[in-house]
Structure formats: structure tokens, C-alpha cells
Enzyme design. Structure first.
Site, PDB file in Angstrom:
ATOM      1  N   VAL A  22      -4.462   8.287  -2.525  1.00  0.00           N
ATOM      2  CA  VAL A  22      -5.536   7.975  -1.588  1.00  0.00           C
ATOM      3  C   VAL A  22      -5.680   6.458  -1.522  1.00  0.00           C
ATOM      4  O   VAL A  22      -5.277   5.743  -2.441  1.00  0.00           O
ATOM      5  CB  VAL A  22      -6.882   8.626  -1.999  1.00  0.00           C
ATOM      6  CG1 VAL A  22      -6.799  10.138  -1.911  1.00  0.00           C
ATOM      7  CG2 VAL A  22      -7.304   8.196  -3.384  1.00  0.00           C
ATOM      8  N   CYS A  23      -6.249   5.974  -0.422  1.00  0.00           N
ATOM      9  CA  CYS A  23      -6.456   4.533  -0.265  1.00  0.00           C
ATOM     10  C   CYS A  23      -7.439   4.061  -1.333  1.00  0.00           C
ATOM     11  O   CYS A  23      -8.366   4.791  -1.660  1.00  0.00           O
ATOM     12  CB  CYS A  23      -6.999   4.224   1.124  1.00  0.00           C
ATOM     13  SG  CYS A  23      -5.746   4.432   2.406  1.00  0.00           S
ATOM     14  N   PRO A  24      -7.250   2.894  -1.910  1.00  0.00           N
ATOM     15  CA  PRO A  24      -6.269   1.876  -1.563  1.00  0.00           C
ATOM     16  C   PRO A  24      -4.935   2.025  -2.285  1.00  0.00           C
ATOM     17  O   PRO A  24      -4.044   1.209  -2.103  1.00  0.00           O
ATOM     18  CB  PRO A  24      -6.953   0.580  -1.980  1.00  0.00           C
ATOM     19  CG  PRO A  24      -7.732   0.975  -3.213  1.00  0.00           C
ATOM     20  CD  PRO A  24      -8.218   2.387  -2.919  1.00  0.00           C
ATOM     21  N   THR A  26      -2.528   3.930  -1.748  1.00  0.00           N
ATOM     22  CA  THR A  26      -1.391   4.157  -0.856  1.00  0.00           C
ATOM     23  C   THR A  26      -0.654   2.848  -0.595  1.00  0.00           C
ATOM     24  O   THR A  26       0.561   2.787  -0.724  1.00  0.00           O
ATOM     25  CB  THR A  26      -1.842   4.790   0.471  1.00  0.00           C
ATOM     26  OG1 THR A  26      -2.895   4.016   1.033  1.00  0.00           O
ATOM     27  CG2 THR A  26      -2.284   6.228   0.273  1.00  0.00           C
TER      28      THR A  26
END
Length: 84
Positions: A22-24, A26
């Protein structure tokens, strides 16, 4: 949002699957992979979700890399990036 498709001479040098991130994280994982690559090499990134689809290409461009293509692949997208 799709850029030019890679030419046969731009076959990915490296691949990374960040569909479970999941971000951040990624882009952190993508950035770490790019940092280990040489200029001109091509990275294929498999990602999932709208947020990574927006953020990974944008952050790669912001760092000077070239987005060669973004193509859907089932529930995922494949982003192809040429190292600057």
C-alpha cells in the site's frame, strides 16, 4: 494515461510485483529497485489499486524516469519505466 509501448529493444531488464503493498510503500519499493538499476534499463512494475496507479508513475516521472507504458492486466496494471 498510457504512454508509448516499449519497443522490442526495451524489454524489461527487471520486474517487481507490488500488488501486496500500500502507499507509500508502493513507490518506496519501486524506488529502491530503480536505484539498483543502470541508466537506460527498463523496470516492469505490477501494481494494484487506484492510488498506486496514480502515485507510482507520477513519482517516477518526478525523479526523471520515463514512463514507457501503463497497461491493464486483469485486476492489476503493468507500469513500464525506463531508468533515467
Amino acid at each position: 494515461m498510457k504512454a508509448a509501448d516499449p519497443t522490442p529493444t526495451e524489454t524489461p531488464t527487471e520486474t517487481i510485483d507490488i500488488t501486496g503493498e500500500v502507499c507509500p510503500m508502493t513507490f518506496v519499493r519501486t524506488k529502491l529497485k530503480l536505484e539498483r538499476m543502470q541508466p537506460g534499463e527498463v523496470l516492469s512494475v505490477r501494481l494494484r489499486g487506484e492510488e498506486p496507479l496514480r502515485n507510482v508513475p507520477r513519482a517516477a516521472r518526478d525523479e526523471g524516469h520515463i514512463i514507457l507504458g501503463i497497461v491493464p492486466d486483469g485486476n492489476d496494471h503493468i507500469v513500464t519505466i525506463r531508468h533515467r
